[in-house]
Design an enzyme around this catalytic site. Structure first.
Site, PDB file in Angstrom:
ATOM      1  N   ASP A 150       0.830  -1.209   0.000  1.00  0.00           N
ATOM      2  CA  ASP A 150       0.000   0.000   0.000  1.00  0.00           C
ATOM      3  C   ASP A 150       0.866   1.262   0.000  1.00  0.00           C
ATOM      4  O   ASP A 150       2.100   1.196   0.017  1.00  0.00           O
ATOM      5  CB  ASP A 150      -0.923  -0.062   1.232  1.00  0.00           C
ATOM      6  N   GLU A 183      -0.898   1.760  -5.160  1.00  0.00           N
ATOM      7  CA  GLU A 183      -0.656   3.202  -4.948  1.00  0.00           C
ATOM      8  C   GLU A 183      -1.721   4.043  -5.637  1.00  0.00           C
ATOM      9  O   GLU A 183      -1.528   5.232  -5.886  1.00  0.00           O
ATOM     10  CB  GLU A 183       0.788   3.606  -5.246  1.00  0.00           C
ATOM     11  N   TRP A 184      -2.866   3.392  -5.908  1.00  0.00           N
ATOM     12  CA  TRP A 184      -4.112   4.069  -6.307  1.00  0.00           C
ATOM     13  C   TRP A 184      -4.026   4.780  -7.652  1.00  0.00           C
ATOM     14  O   TRP A 184      -4.851   5.660  -7.951  1.00  0.00           O
ATOM     15  CB  TRP A 184      -4.550   5.061  -5.205  1.00  0.00           C
ATOM     16  N   GLY A 185      -3.014   4.442  -8.433  1.00  0.00           N
ATOM     17  CA  GLY A 185      -2.925   5.022  -9.779  1.00  0.00           C
ATOM     18  C   GLY A 185      -2.303   6.404  -9.820  1.00  0.00           C
ATOM     19  O   GLY A 185      -2.209   7.004 -10.896  1.00  0.00           O
ATOM     20  N   ASP A 205      -9.993   3.702  -3.453  1.00  0.00           N
ATOM     21  CA  ASP A 205     -10.734   2.517  -2.995  1.00  0.00           C
ATOM     22  C   ASP A 205     -12.145   2.439  -3.562  1.00  0.00           C
ATOM     23  O   ASP A 205     -12.807   3.455  -3.774  1.00  0.00           O
ATOM     24  CB  ASP A 205     -10.845   2.534  -1.469  1.00  0.00           C
TER      25      ASP A 205
END
Ligand code: GLA
Length: 405
Positions: A150, A183-185, A205
């Site tokens: 994460d 890393e959420w893009g 998320d």
């Protein structure tokens, strides 16, 4: 002479460094399938729950349908020991992670774990920053098969460096571990991470809702349709060994059956990792029927590994095609609205060239048999037009089977 010797030494050293810098190959030739604790349990996990989930994966037939990874998310951690090695929470996981891995492996499943590139995880547990090689060693020793990594508390760390560092640490530890980047893009990992991870999150998320945004002051979570829209333009970056990850599934967590079916179908059209997020110990028959529809799963798991294409948006309906092996296609119509809609399919209107697959649908000269993947009925072929009805927040999904095999 000295210069030549030096050049040879430098060349050798740099090629050794290059050879060492790699991810484990062949761990994700098709999108990974499994379960993760976060969507349903958040921080409330312990070894009894996880063992219960492992039992359920076998008893319900999920393992045999392909869901083999059982992944702990945040909050399994305790403290680091005096040497800096991370330990599990002694109250929640009194038997330790190795014992859990043994239990999971004995059932023909694989165990996944979670960490973070920063000093702390998103749940405030110890992150791997400064302990990357040590954590990788510990995971290998425990028998871990999958790491979700994460991006909380990373301050000004460079994501390329941070994720490559953990990739190298995993490789050096020697146990093949699938590397799932989260890393959420933010840094567009699809442009740089093909040699780093086996999958990368493309968005923030998921939120357990079909069509909404959960907005907070400095972050947001997104419904199924919002996440789907954020996949635009990414399909050329995915393929065997390296997948776009639109986040874990919310199927079985309370949306309607139609919405769950649409959510699952679209993730399969995207060739997304299928990581379940519901309580597998307690599933309705409808949820089981969705998650274990083998013909729909086969669309996701197709060996060509080509992400689907949204080629038409019309009046609240979206039309998707996904090239499959042996010249087949998956075809899916998604109804974004809450009203039922009728549509007359004239296949010849869907003649198109997919420049990622380098393939024509060619409905003028090719004939495909039409197989309805949810009703499991054969519905003629693409010579004839057909009228379909798509309920609100639902899909109609076909496999178009090329006849001249
Ligand atoms: C982040 C991730 C989630 C989950 C939580 C755990 O928000 O994106 O998938 O792992 O952290 O704290």
């Amino acid at each position: 002479m000295k210069k030549i010797v030096l050049a040879v030494i430098l060349l050798t050293l740099s090629s050794v460094a290059y050879l060492r810098a790699q991810k484990f190959e062949s761990l994700a030739e098709t999108p990974p399938m499994g379960w993760n604790s976060w969507n349903k349990f958040a921080c409330n996990i312990d070894e009894n729950i996880i063992r219960g989930i492992a039992d359920a994966m076998v008893e319900n037939g999920l393992r045999d349908a392909g869901y083999v990874y059982l992944n702990l998310d945040d909050c399994w951690h305790g403290e680091r020991d005096s040497l800096g090695f991370i330990q599990p929470d002694p109250i929640k996981f009194p038997s330790g992670v190795k014992a859990l891995a043994d239990y999971v492996h004995a059932k023909g499943l694989k165990l996944g774990i979670y960490s973070d590139a920063g000093r702390k995880t998103c749940g405030g547990r110890p992150g791997s920053f400064g302990h990357e090689y040590q954590d990788a060693l510990q995971y290998a020793k425990w028998g871990i098969d999958y790491l979700k990594y994460d991006w909380c508390e990373t301050e000004d760390i460079n994501p390329v460096g941070a994720y490559n560092l953990m990739r190298d640490a995993l490789y050096a530890a020697g146990r093949p571990i699938l590397f799932s980047m989260c890393e959420w893009g933010h840094s567009k990992p699809w442009t740089w991470a093909k040699k780093t991870g086996h999958m990368w999150r493309t968005t923030g998320d998921i939120f357990n809702c079909f069509d909404c945004i959960d907005q907070h002051p400095d972050w947001a979570a997104y419904g199924v349709l919002q996440i789907l829209d954020m996949q635009n333009g990414l399909r050329q970056y995915a393929g065997p060994g390296h997948w776009n990850d639109p986040d874990m599934l919310e199927v079985g967590n309370g949306q309607t059956v139609n919405e769950d079916r649409a959510h699952f179908s679209m993730w399969c059209m995207l060739a997304a990792p299928l990581i379940l997020g519901n309580d597998l110990r307690n599933m309705s028959q409808e949820t089981k029927d969705i998650l274990m529809n083998k013909e729909v799963i086969a669309v996701d798991q197709d060996k060509e590994g080509i992400q689907g294409l949204r080629f038409l948006v019309e009046n609240g309906l979206e039309f998707w095609l996904k090239p499959l092996a042996d010249d087949d296609w998956a075809f899916c119509v998604l109804n974004r609205t809450t009203e039922s809609k009728e549509y007359l399919i004239d296949w010849q209107n869907f003649n198109l060239y997919d420049d990622v697959a380098k393939r024509f649908t060619d409905f003028d000269s090719k004939v495909y048999a039409v197989r309805n993947l949810w009703t499991k009925r054969n519905e003629g072929d693409t010579k004839k037009s057909k009228s379909i009805m798509i309920p609100g927040h639902d899909v109609v999904m076909y496999r178009l089977i090329f006849n001249q095999k």
